[in-house]
Design a protein around this motif. Structure first.
Motif, PDB file in Angstrom:
ATOM      1  N   GLN A 249      26.054  27.324 -37.555  1.00 17.57           N
ATOM      2  CA  GLN A 249      25.963  28.704 -38.015  1.00 17.57           C
ATOM      3  C   GLN A 249      24.727  29.403 -37.450  1.00 17.57           C
ATOM      4  OE1 GLN A 249      26.063  27.999 -42.295  1.00 17.57           O
ATOM      5  NE2 GLN A 249      28.252  28.463 -42.353  1.00 17.57           N
ATOM      6  N   GLN A 250      24.091  28.791 -36.454  1.00 15.79           N
ATOM      7  CA  GLN A 250      22.874  29.345 -35.883  1.00 15.79           C
ATOM      8  C   GLN A 250      23.113  29.807 -34.442  1.00 15.79           C
ATOM      9  OE1 GLN A 250      20.009  29.632 -37.761  1.00 15.79           O
ATOM     10  NE2 GLN A 250      21.244  28.821 -39.441  1.00 15.79           N
ATOM     11  N   ILE A 251      22.361  30.846 -34.021  1.00 20.47           N
ATOM     12  CA  ILE A 251      22.363  31.307 -32.639  1.00 20.47           C
ATOM     13  C   ILE A 251      21.029  30.920 -32.019  1.00 20.47           C
ATOM     14  CG2 ILE A 251      22.453  33.303 -31.102  1.00 20.47           C
ATOM     15  CD1 ILE A 251      25.106  32.750 -32.452  1.00 20.47           C
ATOM     16  N   VAL A 252      21.068  30.232 -30.882  1.00 21.16           N
ATOM     17  CA  VAL A 252      19.864  29.765 -30.196  1.00 21.16           C
ATOM     18  C   VAL A 252      19.829  30.375 -28.799  1.00 21.16           C
ATOM     19  CG1 VAL A 252      18.668  27.729 -29.293  1.00 21.16           C
ATOM     20  CG2 VAL A 252      19.850  27.604 -31.486  1.00 21.16           C
ATOM     21  N   GLU A 253      18.648  30.796 -28.354  1.00 20.55           N
ATOM     22  CA  GLU A 253      18.470  31.341 -27.004  1.00 20.55           C
ATOM     23  C   GLU A 253      17.642  30.379 -26.174  1.00 20.55           C
ATOM     24  OE1 GLU A 253      16.815  35.234 -27.335  1.00 20.55           O
ATOM     25  OE2 GLU A 253      18.625  36.096 -28.249  1.00 20.55           O
ATOM     26  N   VAL A 254      18.123  30.109 -24.963  1.00 22.10           N
ATOM     27  CA  VAL A 254      17.436  29.195 -24.051  1.00 22.10           C
ATOM     28  C   VAL A 254      17.208  29.913 -22.728  1.00 22.10           C
ATOM     29  CG1 VAL A 254      17.531  26.967 -22.864  1.00 22.10           C
ATOM     30  CG2 VAL A 254      18.546  27.200 -25.138  1.00 22.10           C
ATOM     31  N   VAL A 255      15.985  29.871 -22.216  1.00 20.55           N
ATOM     32  CA  VAL A 255      15.636  30.524 -20.951  1.00 20.55           C
ATOM     33  C   VAL A 255      16.054  29.650 -19.772  1.00 20.55           C
ATOM     34  CG1 VAL A 255      13.743  31.388 -19.524  1.00 20.55           C
ATOM     35  CG2 VAL A 255      13.726  31.780 -22.001  1.00 20.55           C
ATOM     36  N   LEU A 256      16.737  30.270 -18.781  1.00 23.25           N
ATOM     37  CA  LEU A 256      17.175  29.573 -17.571  1.00 23.25           C
ATOM     38  C   LEU A 256      16.646  30.320 -16.344  1.00 23.25           C
ATOM     39  CD1 LEU A 256      20.986  29.171 -18.443  1.00 23.25           C
ATOM     40  CD2 LEU A 256      19.185  27.500 -18.890  1.00 23.25           C
ATOM     41  N   ASP A 257      16.434  29.593 -15.254  1.00 28.47           N
ATOM     42  CA  ASP A 257      16.179  30.283 -13.990  1.00 28.47           C
ATOM     43  C   ASP A 257      17.514  30.480 -13.272  1.00 28.47           C
ATOM     44  OD1 ASP A 257      16.840  27.927 -12.562  1.00 28.47           O
ATOM     45  OD2 ASP A 257      14.757  27.254 -12.558  1.00 28.47           O
ATOM     46  N   GLU A 258      17.489  31.152 -12.135  1.00 25.77           N
ATOM     47  CA  GLU A 258      18.750  31.516 -11.468  1.00 25.77           C
ATOM     48  C   GLU A 258      19.547  30.295 -11.030  1.00 25.77           C
ATOM     49  OE1 GLU A 258      20.412  34.513  -7.958  1.00 25.77           O
ATOM     50  OE2 GLU A 258      18.254  34.266  -8.270  1.00 25.77           O
ATOM     51  N   SER A 259      18.868  29.270 -10.543  1.00 27.90           N
ATOM     52  CA  SER A 259      19.584  28.073 -10.088  1.00 27.90           C
ATOM     53  C   SER A 259      20.254  27.353 -11.261  1.00 27.90           C
ATOM     54  CB  SER A 259      18.611  27.129  -9.363  1.00 27.90           C
ATOM     55  OG  SER A 259      17.589  26.673 -10.245  1.00 27.90           O
ATOM     56  N   GLU A 260      19.589  27.336 -12.427  1.00 23.89           N
ATOM     57  CA  GLU A 260      20.175  26.707 -13.615  1.00 23.89           C
ATOM     58  C   GLU A 260      21.361  27.522 -14.124  1.00 23.89           C
ATOM     59  OE1 GLU A 260      16.445  24.539 -15.861  1.00 23.89           O
ATOM     60  OE2 GLU A 260      16.562  26.733 -15.929  1.00 23.89           O
ATOM     61  N   MET A 261      21.215  28.860 -14.097  1.00 23.82           N
ATOM     62  CA  MET A 261      22.247  29.741 -14.626  1.00 23.82           C
ATOM     63  C   MET A 261      23.587  29.546 -13.916  1.00 23.82           C
ATOM     64  SD  MET A 261      23.956  32.762 -13.692  1.00 23.82           S
ATOM     65  CE  MET A 261      22.879  33.533 -12.494  1.00 23.82           C
ATOM     66  N   LYS A 262      23.547  29.264 -12.632  1.00 21.94           N
ATOM     67  CA  LYS A 262      24.776  29.135 -11.840  1.00 21.94           C
ATOM     68  C   LYS A 262      25.621  27.924 -12.255  1.00 21.94           C
ATOM     69  CE  LYS A 262      22.954  31.527  -7.768  1.00 21.94           C
ATOM     70  NZ  LYS A 262      22.552  31.414  -6.342  1.00 21.94           N
ATOM     71  N   LYS A 263      25.038  26.990 -12.998  1.00 21.80           N
ATOM     72  CA  LYS A 263      25.776  25.794 -13.419  1.00 21.80           C
ATOM     73  C   LYS A 263      26.705  26.067 -14.604  1.00 21.80           C
ATOM     74  CE  LYS A 263      21.754  22.883 -12.321  1.00 21.80           C
ATOM     75  NZ  LYS A 263      20.758  21.945 -12.911  1.00 21.80           N
ATOM     76  N   PHE A 264      26.499  27.209 -15.278  1.00 18.82           N
ATOM     77  CA  PHE A 264      27.183  27.440 -16.547  1.00 18.82           C
ATOM     78  C   PHE A 264      28.065  28.682 -16.490  1.00 18.82           C
ATOM     79  CE2 PHE A 264      23.010  25.525 -17.411  1.00 18.82           C
ATOM     80  CZ  PHE A 264      23.414  24.364 -18.063  1.00 18.82           C
ATOM     81  N   LYS A 265      29.035  28.703 -17.410  1.00 17.80           N
ATOM     82  CA  LYS A 265      29.852  29.894 -17.629  1.00 17.80           C
ATOM     83  C   LYS A 265      30.089  30.046 -19.113  1.00 17.80           C
ATOM     84  CE  LYS A 265      34.399  27.676 -16.989  1.00 17.80           C
ATOM     85  NZ  LYS A 265      33.898  26.312 -16.933  1.00 17.80           N
ATOM     86  N   VAL A 266      30.300  31.263 -19.552  1.00 18.06           N
ATOM     87  CA  VAL A 266      30.546  31.532 -20.970  1.00 18.06           C
ATOM     88  C   VAL A 266      31.752  30.727 -21.442  1.00 18.06           C
ATOM     89  CG1 VAL A 266      31.228  33.306 -22.628  1.00 18.06           C
ATOM     90  CG2 VAL A 266      29.494  33.823 -20.897  1.00 18.06           C
ATOM     91  N   GLY A 267      31.612  30.094 -22.598  1.00 19.22           N
ATOM     92  CA  GLY A 267      32.679  29.255 -23.145  1.00 19.22           C
ATOM     93  C   GLY A 267      32.453  27.784 -22.942  1.00 19.22           C
ATOM     94  N   ASP A 268      31.496  27.415 -22.079  1.00 15.78           N
ATOM     95  CA  ASP A 268      31.199  25.993 -21.866  1.00 15.78           C
ATOM     96  C   ASP A 268      30.689  25.347 -23.147  1.00 15.78           C
ATOM     97  OD1 ASP A 268      31.879  25.849 -19.191  1.00 15.78           O
ATOM     98  OD2 ASP A 268      29.839  26.189 -18.450  1.00 15.78           O
ATOM     99  N   GLU A 269      31.054  24.090 -23.343  1.00 24.08           N
ATOM    100  CA  GLU A 269      30.422  23.286 -24.392  1.00 24.08           C
ATOM    101  C   GLU A 269      29.145  22.712 -23.788  1.00 24.08           C
ATOM    102  OE1 GLU A 269      31.318  19.604 -27.524  1.00 24.08           O
ATOM    103  OE2 GLU A 269      32.723  20.030 -25.887  1.00 24.08           O
ATOM    104  N   VAL A 270      28.015  22.976 -24.424  1.00 25.39           N
ATOM    105  CA  VAL A 270      26.736  22.598 -23.845  1.00 25.39           C
ATOM    106  C   VAL A 270      25.908  21.799 -24.836  1.00 25.39           C
ATOM    107  CG1 VAL A 270      26.659  24.570 -22.281  1.00 25.39           C
ATOM    108  CG2 VAL A 270      25.674  24.778 -24.569  1.00 25.39           C
ATOM    109  N   GLN A 271      24.861  21.197 -24.318  1.00 25.75           N
ATOM    110  CA  GLN A 271      23.923  20.436 -25.138  1.00 25.75           C
ATOM    111  C   GLN A 271      22.539  21.049 -24.987  1.00 25.75           C
ATOM    112  OE1 GLN A 271      24.316  16.075 -25.726  1.00 25.75           O
ATOM    113  NE2 GLN A 271      22.444  15.958 -24.523  1.00 25.75           N
ATOM    114  N   VAL A 272      21.958  21.452 -26.097  1.00 21.50           N
ATOM    115  CA  VAL A 272      20.601  21.996 -26.102  1.00 21.50           C
ATOM    116  C   VAL A 272      19.663  20.869 -26.508  1.00 21.50           C
ATOM    117  CG1 VAL A 272      19.036  23.706 -27.078  1.00 21.50           C
ATOM    118  CG2 VAL A 272      21.442  24.287 -26.733  1.00 21.50           C
TER     119      VAL A 272
END
Length: 284
Positions: A249-272
């Motif tokens: 029930q929480q929203i978390v924000e994580v800072v990425l650089d451009e090279s990291e950002m390219k690995k992901f797309k909205v809807g991915d299941e991710v691990q923080v």
């Protein structure tokens, strides 16, 4: 000891599957049953309660509950069942709902005292809050002093404060009555607080089974924490990108650089996860 070796064909979340469970559970233990929706958790509880049929063998202590063509009736299994729905008799008071199971007035009063319901004993269910109704449901399940208490996500519809309160009351009742308890949950913190053992089902099969700390503490190396979530959005802010992740029930924000950002797309299941308090994001 509870011995379970059952099989049943089900229509799972993805396709037809076989629920195939073979395990032993120590009497008096508190076991969490987890896994994705449609993996067979609720069906397993209903089979243990005698509410659904299956092939196989179930033994509770020295009592055979199922073997071959023999299936012991639900009423003779000495179980308690707490559903997501409260399933109370709306035309009966709180006390009458408990006494419907057993005429043990002393036990009923004791249960109502423990759960802080004694002042509400003459109230009808439709005058109670959701948390109060679920406490009545829990008390009613304990009225026959069950050998086995089965709970199917009983706290999922409640707010966090009430969930925390009921978790304490569930643990208190479990310890006092020394009842073997199996409950379905998707909440890691709930399982961590209540259970001694976690069994994870996937497509009808047990894929994990162990002590709660071994199953739920999945961090690796020097990571300080690790949570799974869904990537909701990626927002550009000057030269950096911000990944917006939903975790429970929480929203978390994580800072990425451009090279990291390219690995992901909205809807991915991710691990923080984090090392030395610097959160990182990775695909699951």
């Amino acid at each position: 000891m509870i011995e379970i070796n059952i099989e049943k064909k089900l229509h799972g979340s993805q396709s037809e599957m076989n629920l195939n469970v073979c395990l032993e559970i120590e009497e008096g233990s508190f076991v969490a049953l987890s896994g994705e929706s449609g993996s067979g958790k609720t069906t397993l509880l209903r089979i243990l309660a005698g509410l659904e049929s299956a092939k196989g063998f179930i033994k509770m202590g020295e009592e055979i509950w199922q073997e071959g063509d023999f299936v012991k009736e639900t009423q003779k299994r000495q179980i308690g069942f707490v559903f997501q729905e409260y399933a109370l008799f709306e035309n009966m008071s709180v006390l009458q709902n408990l006494l419907f199971v057993s005429q043990d007035k002393e036990l009923a009063s004791h249960l109502l005292e423990i759960t802080d319901l004694i002042q509400l004993k003459d109230r009808l269910p439709n005058t109670l809050s959701g948390g109060q109704k679920q406490r009545v449901s829990l008390c009613r399940a304990m009225m026959n002093r069950p050998k086995l208490l089965l709970m199917d996500e009983p706290l999922s519809a409640l707010d966090m404060e009430m969930r925390n309160r009921l978790q304490k009351e569930i643990l208190l009742l479990h310890k006092e009555f020394k009842t073997t308890t199996i409950f379905v949950s998707h909440d890691p913190s709930e399982m961590y607080k209540l259970a001694e053992r976690v069994i994870v089902l996937n497509q009808g099969k047990i894929i994990k089974d162990g002590r709660v700390k071994e199953i739920l503490r999945q961090t690796q190396g020097s990571q300080k924490f690790s949570f799974r979530g869904e990537l909701l959005d990626i927002i550009q802010a000057d030269v950096i990108f911000i990944a917006v992740v939903s975790i429970g029930q929480q929203i978390v924000e994580v800072v990425l650089d451009e090279s990291e950002m390219k690995k992901f797309k909205v809807g991915d299941e991710v691990q923080v996860s984090t090392k030395a308090f610097a959160p990182t994001l990775s695909l699951v």
